[in-house]
Design an enzyme around this catalytic site. Structure first.
Site, PDB file in Angstrom:
ATOM      1  N   ASN A  53       0.737  -1.252  -0.093  1.00  0.00           N
ATOM      2  CA  ASN A  53      -0.174  -0.038   0.075  1.00  0.00           C
ATOM      3  C   ASN A  53       0.850   1.141  -0.075  1.00  0.00           C
ATOM      4  O   ASN A  53       1.873   1.146   0.487  1.00  0.00           O
ATOM      5  CB  ASN A  53      -1.037   0.057   1.122  1.00  0.00           C
ATOM      6  CG  ASN A  53      -0.529  -0.168   2.678  1.00  0.00           C
ATOM      7  OD1 ASN A  53       0.643  -0.770   2.596  1.00  0.00           O
ATOM      8  ND2 ASN A  53      -1.139   0.279   3.602  1.00  0.00           N
ATOM      9  N   GLU A  63       0.228   5.350   0.547  1.00  0.00           N
ATOM     10  CA  GLU A  63      -0.438   6.395   1.000  1.00  0.00           C
ATOM     11  C   GLU A  63      -0.368   7.747   0.723  1.00  0.00           C
ATOM     12  O   GLU A  63       0.694   7.855   0.074  1.00  0.00           O
ATOM     13  CB  GLU A  63      -0.732   6.230   2.757  1.00  0.00           C
ATOM     14  CG  GLU A  63      -1.250   5.075   3.214  1.00  0.00           C
ATOM     15  CD  GLU A  63      -1.380   4.809   4.901  1.00  0.00           C
ATOM     16  OE1 GLU A  63      -0.979   5.877   5.426  1.00  0.00           O
ATOM     17  OE2 GLU A  63      -2.279   3.919   5.070  1.00  0.00           O
ATOM     18  N   GLU A 108      -3.005  -4.729  -2.829  1.00  0.00           N
ATOM     19  CA  GLU A 108      -3.386  -5.701  -3.843  1.00  0.00           C
ATOM     20  C   GLU A 108      -3.700  -5.135  -5.120  1.00  0.00           C
ATOM     21  O   GLU A 108      -3.235  -5.797  -6.067  1.00  0.00           O
ATOM     22  CB  GLU A 108      -4.985  -6.124  -3.439  1.00  0.00           C
ATOM     23  CG  GLU A 108      -4.823  -6.881  -2.095  1.00  0.00           C
ATOM     24  CD  GLU A 108      -5.077  -6.011  -0.877  1.00  0.00           C
ATOM     25  OE1 GLU A 108      -4.843  -5.014  -1.029  1.00  0.00           O
ATOM     26  OE2 GLU A 108      -5.535  -6.422   0.063  1.00  0.00           O
ATOM     27  N   CYS A 122     -10.014  -5.313   0.466  1.00  0.00           N
ATOM     28  CA  CYS A 122     -11.492  -4.576   0.559  1.00  0.00           C
ATOM     29  C   CYS A 122     -12.218  -4.671  -0.579  1.00  0.00           C
ATOM     30  O   CYS A 122     -11.607  -5.390  -1.601  1.00  0.00           O
ATOM     31  CB  CYS A 122     -10.831  -2.994   0.403  1.00  0.00           C
ATOM     32  SG  CYS A 122     -10.473  -2.347  -0.880  1.00  0.00           S
TER      33      CYS A 122
HETATM   34  N1  THU Z   1      -5.297  -1.463   2.590  1.00  0.00           N
HETATM   35  C1  THU Z   1      -4.583  -2.334   1.752  1.00  0.00           C
HETATM   36  O1  THU Z   1      -3.556  -2.116   1.303  1.00  0.00           O
HETATM   37  N2  THU Z   1      -5.483  -3.317   1.227  1.00  0.00           N
HETATM   38  C2  THU Z   1      -6.796  -3.747   1.881  1.00  0.00           C
HETATM   39  O2  THU Z   1      -7.357  -4.440   1.150  1.00  0.00           O
HETATM   40  C3  THU Z   1      -7.383  -2.647   2.806  1.00  0.00           C
HETATM   41  C4  THU Z   1      -6.568  -1.405   3.167  1.00  0.00           C
HETATM   42  C5  THU Z   1      -4.615  -0.493   3.325  1.00  0.00           C
HETATM   43  C6  THU Z   1      -4.939   1.038   2.595  1.00  0.00           C
HETATM   44  C7  THU Z   1      -4.505   2.027   3.672  1.00  0.00           C
HETATM   45  O3  THU Z   1      -3.179   2.205   3.416  1.00  0.00           O
HETATM   46  C8  THU Z   1      -4.297   1.018   5.060  1.00  0.00           C
HETATM   47  O4  THU Z   1      -4.356  -0.274   4.609  1.00  0.00           O
HETATM   48  C9  THU Z   1      -5.379   1.234   5.941  1.00  0.00           C
HETATM   49  O5  THU Z   1      -6.780   1.213   5.596  1.00  0.00           O
END
Ligand code: THU
Length: 136
Positions: A46, A48, A59, A91
């Site tokens: 991830n 941000e 993902e 998610c």
């Molecule tokens: N996040 C993911 O990378 N994948 C998911 O399926 C759920 C959430 C990340 C997004 C954000 O950087 C952190 O997790 C908290 O939501």
């Protein structure tokens, strides 16, 4: 057929990918690893942003990276969330994007830092995927 050893190794790749996560706001690192049809493994983390809505999940980062590299069929997925003890699944947005390039039976493993792990399929994570047959 993807073996348990392959899933173990894929999860290890996902765990390693989580180390590269850029998550200064949530402090929640995620790593994802896709096993492609040609045997290669593509990972994502991830990333941000201070404009929070621009964050990209691990993902989807892995999927987009794989497609950009020429791979479009994935035969397994592993996700690691080392900052949670519990298992955390992908998610809803990621489930939809993943399903574009996977058949419903494709194995998915996810686990946190605790002893539990979930072994499921993309079809179980995204049931009643009525648009699936539209995929080329
Ligand atoms: N996040 C993911 O990378 N994948 C998911 O399926 C759920 C959430 C990340 C997004 C954000 O950087 C952190 O997790 C908290 O939501």
């Amino acid at each position: 057929m993807v073996s348990a050893e392959q899933m173990d190794s894929l999860f290890f790749s996902a765990r390693k990918a989580a180390e590269a996560a850029y998550a200064p706001y949530s402090k929640f690192r995620v790593g994802a690893a896709l096993l492609c049809e040609n045997g290669s493994v593509v990972t994502g983390c991830n990333v941000e942003n201070r404009s929070f809505g621009l964050t990209i999940c691990a993902e989807r980062n892995a999927v987009f990276s794989a497609v950009a590299g020429g791979s479009r069929r994935f035969i397994a997925l592993a996700i690691s969330t080392p900052d949670s003890v519990e298992c955390v699944g992908p998610c809803g947005a990621c489930r939809q994007v993943l399903s574009e390039f996977m058949s419903p039976e494709t194995p998915v493993r996810f686990a946190g830092s605790g002893p539990d792990q979930v072994n499921t399929t993309i079809g179980e994570l995204l049931p009643w995927d009525s648009l699936h047959d539209l995929a080329v």
